[in-house]
Enzyme design. Structure first.
Site, short mmCIF file in Angstrom:
data_model
loop_
_atom_site.label_atom_id
_atom_site.label_comp_id
_atom_site.label_asym_id
_atom_site.label_seq_id
_atom_site.Cartn_x
_atom_site.Cartn_y
_atom_site.Cartn_z
N TYR A 34 -14.06 -17.71 10.49
CA TYR A 34 -13.24 -18.93 10.50
C TYR A 34 -12.13 -18.91 9.46
CZ TYR A 34 -16.47 -21.25 13.68
OH TYR A 34 -17.21 -21.59 14.77
N LYS A 40 -26.95 -10.34 10.66
CA LYS A 40 -26.78 -9.15 11.51
C LYS A 40 -26.42 -8.01 10.54
CE LYS A 40 -26.41 -7.41 15.69
NZ LYS A 40 -27.56 -7.27 16.59
#
Ligand code: NAI
Length: 339
Positions: free
Chosen positions: A126, A173
């Site tokens: 973002y 992740k």
């Protein structure tokens, strides 16, 4: 004499004005006095001021410190930068908290759910750092910093403790993004050490989490996520309990707090009077809690639960035929009937 609180109201776009109006009525019905200052944000502000988030609006929120915000529309693939992203960054509303809980009376195929999603709100993909490096080649930069990761991890454990939760699960992740998600995990582990013996801590890969949530959501308690994973997992979790019209949220920073539902401006149903106001009403309940109106917080939540249990005035998204106003009226009646 009861206090009159001050708060900014940002009705937003699409169904925003409909659901924020409902939330304001429920707060009033719960006996909480608020002097609202209504300001434009999103497309409404582009039309009025040529800017989706005018500096004057940010300044008012900074001064008043509390806002109830409707969703705002962000054009896809071009146009103005999201007013939400700008608001969260400018005011450093670094912690996005989204409690996702099974709604009494609404059957779903997913069993009991009682999660709290804690999402980092200021960085990650973002950051908006995108480059066209050559024709047909774009880079989009994921920014993860120790400062922001520490700050959200610390917040998540403190929040878990304050709300009597038992376990924090960091979502990542880091097998692929070894440096970025690795740094995020380092900070989560560091924070977890301060809570050893009080709050349990574990970790899960974001892809595995999605599968596990659909199969056994009750295995999870507080989820701690970076910005993008938090965004996606929030909608998935909303689906587990019956949809986006049900899940509230809050954005907390050191200087201000902005309360808003997880859902967007729902252009497909805007203006039809059938938007589900529950997510915004529960966000308003969170605002009451933040303002110290704990009894109103409980009364509003119980009022909403009483209505969904009776299944009498539900909007179409949750299987009924009622309008936004009818559902809101039913909630207000139940809120007033609470001790
Ligand atoms: P959305 O959440 O607006 O809608 C997705 C689906 O859920 C639609 O079918 C909609 O009708 C339904 N839905 C959402 N809220 C509902 C409610 N309260 N009652 C009944 N049904 C409801 O997501 P979408 O379509 O991806 O985004 C629309 C716009 O909203 C976009 O411009 C997006 O950028 C913006 N958005 C704004 C957010 C915010 O201001 N916090 C958050 C998410 C999206």
């Amino acid at each position: 004499m009861s206090t009159t609180h001050r708060a900014i109201l940002l009705p937003g776009d699409g169904i925003g004005p409909e659901v924020t109006e409902a939330a304001v009525r429920v707060i009033e019905g719960a006996g909480v006095k608020v002097a609202w200052e209504s300001l434009p944000c999103g497309l409404a502000a582009v039309t009025a001021h040529g800017d989706a988030l005018p500096a004057s609006v940010v300044e008012r929120i900074r001064a008043v410190k509390v806002a109830l915000k409707g969703p705002t529309t962000t054009p896809i693939g071009g146009g103005h930068v999201s007013a939400n992203v700008r608001l969260r960054k400018t005011l450093e509303l670094f912690a996005n908290v989204r409690p996702v809980k099974t709604v009494p009376g609404l059957e779903t195929p997913y069993g009991p759910v009682d999660l709290v999603i804690v999402r980092e709100n200021t960085e990650d993909l973002y950051a908006g750092l995108e480059n066209l490096v050559a024709p047909g080649v774009v880079t989009s930069i994921k920014v993860i910093t120790r400062r922001a990761s520490r700050r959200i991890a610390k917040f998540a454990f403190q929040h878990a403790d304050a709300w009597d939760r038992k376990r924090v699960t960091a979502v990542h992740k880091a097998n692929i993004m070894k440096l970025a998600d690795g740094l995020f995990l380092d900070c989560c582990r560091e924070s977890s050490k301060h809570w050893e013996g009080k709050l349990a801590y574990d970790e899960v890969l974001v892809d595995a989490l999605c599968m596990k949530l659909v199969r056994r959501a009750w295995d999870f308690d507080v989820l701690l996520l970076e910005n993008l994973y938090g965004d996606i997992v929030s909608d998935l979790a909303a689906g587990l309990v019956g949809g986006l019209g049900l899940v509230p949220g809050a954005n907390y920073g050191r200087h201000a707090a902005v309360f808003e539902a997880v859902h967007g401006s729902a252009p497909d149903i805007a203006g039809k009077g059938i938007a589900n106001p529950i997510a915004m009403i529960l966000s308003a309940a969170m605002m009451c809690h933040h303002l110290g109106e704990k009894a109103a917080f409980t009364r509003i939540r119980r009022g909403v639960a009483a209505v969904t249990k009776k299944k009498e005035a539900l909007t179409p998204d949750i299987g009924g035929t009622a309008t936004t106003r009818q559902l809101t009226d039913a909630i207000i009646a139940e809120v007033k009937a609470q001790p």
